[in-house]
Design an enzyme around this catalytic site. Structure first.
Site, PDB file in Angstrom:
ATOM      1  N   LYS A 114      -6.770  -4.639  -3.216  1.00 30.32           N
ATOM      2  CA  LYS A 114      -5.813  -5.250  -2.784  1.00 30.32           C
ATOM      3  C   LYS A 114      -5.404  -6.131  -4.148  1.00 30.32           C
ATOM      4  O   LYS A 114      -5.035  -6.531  -4.541  1.00 30.32           O
ATOM      5  CB  LYS A 114      -5.046  -5.182  -1.740  1.00 30.32           C
ATOM      6  CG  LYS A 114      -4.742  -4.089  -1.186  1.00 30.32           C
ATOM      7  CD  LYS A 114      -3.834  -3.959   0.241  1.00 30.32           C
ATOM      8  CE  LYS A 114      -3.350  -2.908   0.977  1.00 30.32           C
ATOM      9  NZ  LYS A 114      -2.857  -3.259   2.444  1.00 30.32           N
ATOM     10  N   LYS A 195      -5.357   7.978  -2.318  1.00 30.85           N
ATOM     11  CA  LYS A 195      -5.200   8.004  -0.817  1.00 30.85           C
ATOM     12  C   LYS A 195      -3.432   7.926  -1.363  1.00 30.85           C
ATOM     13  O   LYS A 195      -2.876   6.996  -1.850  1.00 30.85           O
ATOM     14  CB  LYS A 195      -5.295   7.269  -0.102  1.00 30.85           C
ATOM     15  CG  LYS A 195      -4.665   6.708   1.745  1.00 30.85           C
ATOM     16  CD  LYS A 195      -5.229   6.195   2.283  1.00 30.85           C
ATOM     17  CE  LYS A 195      -4.712   4.653   1.544  1.00 30.85           C
ATOM     18  NZ  LYS A 195      -3.280   4.330   2.723  1.00 30.85           N
ATOM     19  N   LYS A 198       1.774   4.194   1.122  1.00 33.69           N
ATOM     20  CA  LYS A 198       3.596   3.428   1.343  1.00 33.69           C
ATOM     21  C   LYS A 198       3.756   2.571   0.099  1.00 33.69           C
ATOM     22  O   LYS A 198       4.871   2.396  -0.587  1.00 33.69           O
ATOM     23  CB  LYS A 198       3.321   2.346   2.596  1.00 33.69           C
ATOM     24  CG  LYS A 198       3.726   3.606   3.184  1.00 33.69           C
ATOM     25  CD  LYS A 198       3.888   2.491   4.825  1.00 33.69           C
ATOM     26  CE  LYS A 198       3.243   2.311   6.571  1.00 33.69           C
ATOM     27  NZ  LYS A 198       2.871   1.416   6.573  1.00 33.69           N
TER      28      LYS A 198
HETATM   29  N1  AQP Z   1      -3.124   9.291   3.596  1.00 35.85           N
HETATM   30  C1  AQP Z   1      -3.396   8.638   4.054  1.00 35.85           C
HETATM   31  N2  AQP Z   1      -4.280  10.120   5.218  1.00 35.85           N
HETATM   32  C2  AQP Z   1      -4.065   9.480   6.314  1.00 35.85           C
HETATM   33  N3  AQP Z   1      -4.002   8.503   7.281  1.00 35.85           N
HETATM   34  C3  AQP Z   1      -3.467   7.469   6.378  1.00 35.85           C
HETATM   35  N4  AQP Z   1      -3.123   6.325   7.102  1.00 35.85           N
HETATM   36  C4  AQP Z   1      -2.264   5.979   5.587  1.00 35.85           C
HETATM   37  N5  AQP Z   1      -2.731   6.786   5.061  1.00 35.85           N
HETATM   38  C5  AQP Z   1      -2.981   7.574   5.257  1.00 35.85           C
HETATM   39  C6  AQP Z   1      -3.016   6.211   8.101  1.00 35.85           C
HETATM   40  O1  AQP Z   1      -1.858   6.272   8.382  1.00 35.85           O
HETATM   41  C7  AQP Z   1      -1.896   5.130   9.875  1.00 35.85           C
HETATM   42  C8  AQP Z   1      -1.042   3.546   9.084  1.00 35.85           C
HETATM   43  O2  AQP Z   1      -1.659   3.209   7.568  1.00 35.85           O
HETATM   44  P1  AQP Z   1      -0.766   1.723   7.177  1.00 35.85           P
HETATM   45  O3  AQP Z   1       0.618   1.017   7.542  1.00 35.85           O
HETATM   46  O4  AQP Z   1      -1.823   0.992   6.219  1.00 35.85           O
HETATM   47  O5  AQP Z   1      -0.250   2.848   5.695  1.00 35.85           O
HETATM   48  P2  AQP Z   1      -0.411   3.037   4.727  1.00 35.85           P
HETATM   49  O6  AQP Z   1       0.546   3.936   4.043  1.00 35.85           O
HETATM   50  O7  AQP Z   1      -1.637   2.975   3.691  1.00 35.85           O
HETATM   51  O8  AQP Z   1       0.560   1.592   3.802  1.00 35.85           O
HETATM   52  P3  AQP Z   1       0.297   0.826   2.865  1.00 35.85           P
HETATM   53  O9  AQP Z   1       1.515  -0.283   3.489  1.00 35.85           O
HETATM   54  O10 AQP Z   1       0.654   1.691   1.216  1.00 35.85           O
HETATM   55  O11 AQP Z   1      -1.121  -0.034   2.791  1.00 35.85           O
HETATM   56  P4  AQP Z   1      -1.755   0.274   1.915  1.00 35.85           P
HETATM   57  O12 AQP Z   1      -1.499  -0.348   0.527  1.00 35.85           O
HETATM   58  O13 AQP Z   1      -3.182  -0.293   2.525  1.00 35.85           O
HETATM   59  O14 AQP Z   1      -2.553   1.521   1.732  1.00 35.85           O
HETATM   60  C9  AQP Z   1      -3.365   3.943   9.577  1.00 35.85           C
HETATM   61  O15 AQP Z   1      -4.022   4.659  10.747  1.00 35.85           O
HETATM   62  C10 AQP Z   1      -3.823   4.753   8.405  1.00 35.85           C
HETATM   63  O16 AQP Z   1      -5.141   5.293   8.322  1.00 35.85           O
END
Ligand code: AQP
Length: 332
Positions: A114, A195, A198
């Site tokens: 990030k 991955k 969001k």
């Molecule tokens: N791709 C994924 N596959 C499986 N599990 C996932 N999680 C997130 N992405 C995947 C799990 O969802 C929960 C919430 O995580 P988060 O709020 O950090 O979600 P995110 O989609 O990762 O959000 P952001 O804002 O985009 O964050 P970054 O930029 O960090 O990826 C967690 O249990 C996570 O493991």
């Protein structure tokens, strides 16, 4: 009778929840609700480690609560609260900051990824895992059900807890990460090497399926999903099959069939048929969630009441651990 295990997990209100969030985390929170003592948190203090428009954040926090309840989080069985409404979270973070070597935080891969995308990196972004450790440790958590991307942060949480316990005496239980057998890392549909996330989905239209997407939107993303130039529909770790493997993994997570059953089902079919069937399974999964979400969002006061009652209960449950940590550190 053995005491029920304490489960804590959180999700950031940073955008629209997607299929990766559902399969990697929320689906299991719901499925295991009856077994455990559950505490689920909308982690808005984590969200602001990257800039959030205040009006958008406000709306996304309520949307997050509505989606989680619509997915099946039951306020009779689980607490569901907003992190910024329980001040013990940032308060414990300060105490834990003071026992966490900065090098531990600089090594976190999520921080490095990030930070590399930012012109200016906030202290909060570096400190994100300590806030996460506080979230978990405040409740003497046994299990943390999360996707695979959180593995390193859970290990760090254990290291911080252990260091605190060694320095100041037994204070925190050591939590264990729980990862799904299928779908611990759902990949981007436009790019199966990253991955599903969001933050990427906010900028890239065909990256993810959102839990509130219409059937047409689901199909629009699925029909463009990256596959490969071959035609075999099989589970595979080969980098060239990552797109097909991701589609099959989504199908498996949502149908609960075995890999053998699924490969047999798709034998001789074309990628177009695979995409259509995966889209149909997703649409079928999302339909009842969306109906329930629309009902819940009609009554904002009821939603806020659930969040408030949960926040009050969470604050009461967090207080003894925070008090213990402060006493052990020598505060009067
Ligand atoms: N791709 C994924 N596959 C499986 N599990 C996932 N999680 C997130 N992405 C995947 C799990 O969802 C929960 C919430 O995580 P988060 O709020 O950090 O979600 P995110 O989609 O990762 O959000 P952001 O804002 O985009 O964050 P970054 O930029 O960090 O990826 C967690 O249990 C996570 O493991």
């Amino acid at each position: 009778m053995t005491a029920r295990k304490i489960v804590f997990s959180g999700i950031q209100p940073t955008g629209d929840f997607h299929l990766g969030n559902y399969i990697g985390a929320v689906k299991r929170w719901v499925a295991d609700q009856a077994l455990h003592d559950n505490i689920f948190c909308i982690v808005d203090l984590h969200a602001i480690t990257l800039y959030q428009d205040p009006n958008v954040l406000r709306a996304k926090i309520r949307q997050a609560a509505g989606v989680l309840l619509a997915c099946g989080i039951d306020p009779q069985k689980s607490l569901l609260f907003v992190q910024s409404q329980v001040s013990a979270h940032p308060e414990l973070t300060w105490l834990l900051n003071c026992v966490t070597p900065i090098g531990w935080l600089e090594r976190m891969t999520q921080y490095k990824d990030k930070a590399a995308k930012q012109e200016s990196v906030s202290t909060g972004l570096l400190d994100y895992p300590v806030l996460m450790a506080s979230d978990i440790l405040l409740y003497q958590t046994d299990y943390v059900p999360v996707g695979e991307d959180q593995k390193q942060h859970i290990e760090l949480t254990r290291d911080i807890a252990q260091r605190f316990n060694n320095l100041y005496g037994e204070t925190f239980a050591l939590p264990e990460g729980i990862f799904p057998k299928v779908g611990a890392r759902i990949m981007g549909l436009d790019d199966p090497t990253v991955k599903m996330s969001k933050s990427i989905a906010t900028d890239q239209k065909h990256h993810a399926v959102g839990l509130l997407d219409s059937p047409d939107q689901v199909w629009s993303v699925l029909k463009r999903a990256t596959t490969d130039s071959g035609k075999e529909i099989v589970f595979s770790d080969a980098p060239s099959k990552a797109g097909v493997n991701n589609l099959l993994t989504i199908y498996q997570a949502l149908t609960d069939q075995t890999q053998i059953e699924i490969e047999k089902h798709f034998e001789g079919k074309l990628y177009g048929a695979l995409k259509r069937e995966v889209a149909d399974v997703i649409i079928e999964t999302l339909a009842p969630i969306q109906t329930r979400y629309n009902e819940l969002m009609q009554d904002a006061r009821a939603l806020d009441a659930i969040l408030q009652s949960s926040a009050e209960q969470a604050a009461a449950r967090a207080a003894p651990t925070l008090r213990k940590a402060k006493e052990h550190m020598g505060f009067v």
